[in-house]
Enzyme design. Structure first.
Site, PDB file in Angstrom:
ATOM      1  CG  ASP A   6      -6.661  -2.215  -4.131  1.00 60.32           C
ATOM      2  OD1 ASP A   6      -7.017  -1.083  -3.760  1.00 60.32           O
ATOM      3  OD2 ASP A   6      -5.491  -2.635  -4.002  1.00 60.32           O
ATOM      4  CB  SER A  23      -0.950  -0.033   1.202  1.00 63.24           C
ATOM      5  OG  SER A  23      -1.966   0.940   1.070  1.00 63.24           O
ATOM      6  CG  HIS A  43      -5.931  -1.712  -0.323  1.00 61.03           C
ATOM      7  ND1 HIS A  43      -4.914  -1.542  -1.229  1.00 61.03           N
ATOM      8  CD2 HIS A  43      -5.532  -1.066   0.804  1.00 61.03           C
ATOM      9  CE1 HIS A  43      -3.966  -0.811  -0.694  1.00 61.03           C
ATOM     10  NE2 HIS A  43      -4.301  -0.517   0.551  1.00 61.03           N
TER      11      HIS A  43
END
Length: 283
Positions: A223, A66, A253
């Site tokens: 995501d 991320s 995610h």
């Protein structure tokens, strides 16, 4: 950062994991986070430190997920341009990375705009937070008014994330690009960091990308960041980089952290195992 340890001809089946921490918003803002991880990584790469932890200097990789994937990608680009840096990074592994803030209407942003964990509105606010920007800009950025056709600063970079050419038809489907004719030039004037490759590694020059090491990119279908990873993989491949793209149709995610009861999701376990398997085979 991941490294493997060697003992003569025999390689131990374990890795030294160096957790590269950095200061967070609101204590500091971009680009201080990159400076933090660069300083810490350079310290770790000193011969005396590598020797202390019995690390093979020829087998060092960087990784992050991320926002950490964003920093790992930015660090990788910075390090390959540093001729004085020794040793060199062998590989990079990016897990559902954040890679650009110019287009919040890629197919994955449109498809997953309200998907839990990371909806589009939240992601745009995170970007504004990162740059200590004005929340009044969020709604305009959601519809790409910050990179509209009348924003000259964005014109040269827009082609580098033209998803109509970087993504396959199976991904683009029925989605249409959102490129307003007129927008809000004030956004880029007040937040020029949006167009900085250190914050958006996807828009880096081709000459930088071709210097990067072997790369692993993991993306998830559900995501908003899916297409960031897919486009980066395509740009890296076009630059001649050896890329492994690992896409999970049932992934979302952050799914890799959901591996323990009561959130021991199958996709979390599979993404984790796939990532570790690639490291074991390539590092």
């Amino acid at each position: 950062m991941y490294t493997t340890q060697s003992q003569g001809w025999r390689t131990a089946f374990r890795a030294v994991v160096y957790p590269n921490t950095y200061r967070l918003v609101p204590k500091v803002y971009f680009p201080e986070q990159i400076h933090d991880i660069a300083r810490a990584t350079k310290y770790f790469l000193q011969p005396k430190v590598l020797q202390k932890y019995m690390v093979d200097p020829a087998r060092i990789g960087i990784s992050g997920d991320s926002a950490g994937g964003n920093l790992a990608a930015a660090l990788g680009q910075q390090f390959v341009q540093d001729a004085n840096l020794k040793p060199k990074i062998k590989l990079q592994a990016l897990i559902y990375p954040v890679l650009q803030a110019l287009d919040f209407n890629t197919p994955s942003y449109q498809q997953n705009s309200h998907t839990p964990i990371l909806p589009r509105y939240v992601m745009v606010k995170y970007w504004v937070d990162y740059f200590k920007g004005n929340y009044d800009f969020v709604q305009a950025m959601i519809v790409n008014n910050h990179t509209s056709l009348d924003v000259e600063e964005a014109a040269a970079l827009r082609a580098r994330l033209n998803w109509t050419s970087l993504l396959p038809a199976s991904i683009t489907k029925h989605y249409k690009p959102v490129v307003p004719t007129t927008g809000n030039a004030r956004i880029i004037q007040e937040i020029p960091q949006l167009l900085d490759a250190r914050s958006a590694p996807l828009i880096a020059d081709q000459e930088v990308l071709q210097l990067l090491p072997k790369t692993y990119i993991l993306t998830c279908e559900h995501d908003v960041l899916r297409d960031d990873g897919l486009m980066y993989a395509k740009r890296l491949e076009s630059a001649g980089v050896d890329v492994t793209l690992d896409h999970f149709e049932d992934g979302f995610h952050g799914c890799m952290i959901f591996t323990s009861w009561p959130t021991d999701f199958s996709v979390g376990i599979r993404t984790r195992n796939s990532f570790i398997k690639w490291l074991d085979q390539n590092l």
